[in-house]
Design an enzyme around this catalytic site. Structure first.
Site, PDB file in Angstrom:
ATOM      1  N   SER A  72       0.913  -1.208   0.050  1.00 14.01           N
ATOM      2  CA  SER A  72       0.100  -0.003   0.120  1.00 14.01           C
ATOM      3  C   SER A  72       0.925   1.147   0.033  1.00 14.01           C
ATOM      4  O   SER A  72       1.976   1.234   0.687  1.00 14.01           O
ATOM      5  CB  SER A  72      -1.017  -0.103   1.180  1.00 14.01           C
ATOM      6  OG  SER A  72      -1.601  -1.213   1.368  1.00 14.01           O
TER       7      SER A  72
HETATM    8  N1  SAH Z   1      -0.462  -4.113   3.678  1.00 14.93           N
HETATM    9  C1  SAH Z   1      -0.065  -5.103   2.678  1.00 14.93           C
HETATM   10  C2  SAH Z   1      -1.189  -4.981   1.541  1.00 14.93           C
HETATM   11  C3  SAH Z   1      -0.996  -5.981   0.534  1.00 14.93           C
HETATM   12  S1  SAH Z   1      -2.278  -6.056  -0.436  1.00 14.93           S
HETATM   13  C4  SAH Z   1       1.320  -4.350   2.029  1.00 14.93           C
HETATM   14  O1  SAH Z   1       1.568  -3.452   2.278  1.00 14.93           O
HETATM   15  O2  SAH Z   1       2.105  -5.421   1.680  1.00 14.93           O
HETATM   16  C5  SAH Z   1      -3.709  -7.044   0.247  1.00 14.93           C
HETATM   17  C6  SAH Z   1      -3.307  -8.753   0.502  1.00 14.93           C
HETATM   18  O3  SAH Z   1      -4.546  -9.003   1.067  1.00 14.93           O
HETATM   19  C7  SAH Z   1      -2.604  -9.421  -0.657  1.00 14.93           C
HETATM   20  O4  SAH Z   1      -1.427  -9.867  -0.141  1.00 14.93           O
HETATM   21  C8  SAH Z   1      -3.673 -10.338  -0.781  1.00 14.93           C
HETATM   22  O5  SAH Z   1      -3.243 -11.696  -1.020  1.00 14.93           O
HETATM   23  C9  SAH Z   1      -4.474 -10.423   0.794  1.00 14.93           C
HETATM   24  N2  SAH Z   1      -5.684 -10.919   0.636  1.00 14.93           N
HETATM   25  C10 SAH Z   1      -6.723 -10.837  -0.271  1.00 14.93           C
HETATM   26  N3  SAH Z   1      -7.962 -11.710   0.188  1.00 14.93           N
HETATM   27  C11 SAH Z   1      -7.668 -12.244   1.240  1.00 14.93           C
HETATM   28  C12 SAH Z   1      -8.189 -13.018   2.216  1.00 14.93           C
HETATM   29  N4  SAH Z   1      -9.501 -13.406   1.987  1.00 14.93           N
HETATM   30  N5  SAH Z   1      -7.583 -13.568   3.362  1.00 14.93           N
HETATM   31  C13 SAH Z   1      -6.196 -13.211   3.572  1.00 14.93           C
HETATM   32  N6  SAH Z   1      -5.468 -12.431   2.850  1.00 14.93           N
HETATM   33  C14 SAH Z   1      -6.216 -11.792   1.738  1.00 14.93           C
END
Ligand code: SAH
Length: 227
Positions: A72
């Site tokens: 993010s």
């Molecule tokens: N704060 C993180 C954002 C990653 S993007 C960073 O800065 O890196 C959001 C993440 O949510 C992704 O890695 C995706 O795989 C995960 N995600 C999506 N659906 C999900 C679910 N149902 N359960 C757990 N993780 C999930």
């Protein structure tokens, strides 16, 4: 004399000036909590990215982290964390138990670990979480519990703060119910065309207050686990 390019690059990326510039930009965008600004200034965001992208780590950008996911934008990380800790100004660990859905590369997890006694972070893509786990171990973070799971499947545990980094179409009722009274949930809500960053506060057993904050763009909350 030979100059170690890696060292120079490292210095460039982590120089106080580069980080200071990021903090100025966050302040311009409205982040006011000094605890957040200091934490972001001192957090090594470049360590959460692949080397090829690490020179851009302190820019106000969302960047790819593999598996079609993104880290993010710093402003969003700051904003979400700021909302969660705003009620408790005196303690250096304002939150007891925090739940994060979507570990991704672990940068937001790192920020949450600074302000929480305990963080549980759930990620559905196992290799992403493995990498995040290594990075956080390297940073000597020892208050994070990692779970590979679908964040839609939660047990009955309750939390002071919940942050979802992936967007459901609507606020899941089971997430709201995982809040302690007085606890807060922050998450993007909507589809790939329009999402609103939403803050939910549980004020009593059956009463929640919802506040729509601003338009954002996150990856969707998906189902199932990828190993
Ligand atoms: N704060 C993180 C954002 C990653 S993007 C960073 O800065 O890196 C959001 C993440 O949510 C992704 O890695 C995706 O795989 C995960 N995600 C999506 N659906 C999900 C679910 N149902 N359960 C757990 N993780 C999930």
């Amino acid at each position: 004399m030979t100059i170690d390019k890696g060292v120079l690059q490292g210095q460039g990326m982590t120089s106080l000036r580069t980080r200071q510039r990021l903090i100025e930009r966050l302040t311009e965008k409205g982040i006011a909590d000094v605890r957040i600004l200091e934490a972001m200034r001192d957090s090594p965001r470049h360590l959460f990215l692949d080397e090829a992208l690490s020179t851009r780590a302190y820019e106000e950008l969302a960047l790819p982290i593999g598996y079609q996911q993104t880290i993010s934008q710093p402003y969003i990380v700051a904003r979400m964390t700021e909302c969660l800790i705003s009620d408790e100004r005196l303690s250096d660990k304002p939150l007891n138990n925090t739940l994060e859905i979507g570990t991704g590369c672990g940068y937001q997890t790192y920020l949450l670990s600074l302000f929480s006694k305990k963080v549980t972070t759930i990620e559905r893509i196992e290799p992403l979480q493995e990498k995040a786990k290594k990075t956080l171990k390297g940073l000597k973070v020892n208050n994070v519990n990692f779970k590979v799971d679908d964040g839609n499947n939660l047990d009955q545990k309750k939390y002071d703060a919940i942050l979802s980094a992936a967007a459901p179409l609507q606020i899941p009722q089971n997430l709201k119910e995982r809040l302690n009274i007085g606890g807060k949930l922050i998450l993007p809500v909507g589809d790939s065309r329009q999402q609103i960053l939403t803050l939910v506060k549980r004020v009593s057993k059956d009463k929640y207050i919802e506040e729509k904050l601003e338009e954002v763009l996150f990856v969707p909350l998906l189902k199932g686990v990828v190993s």
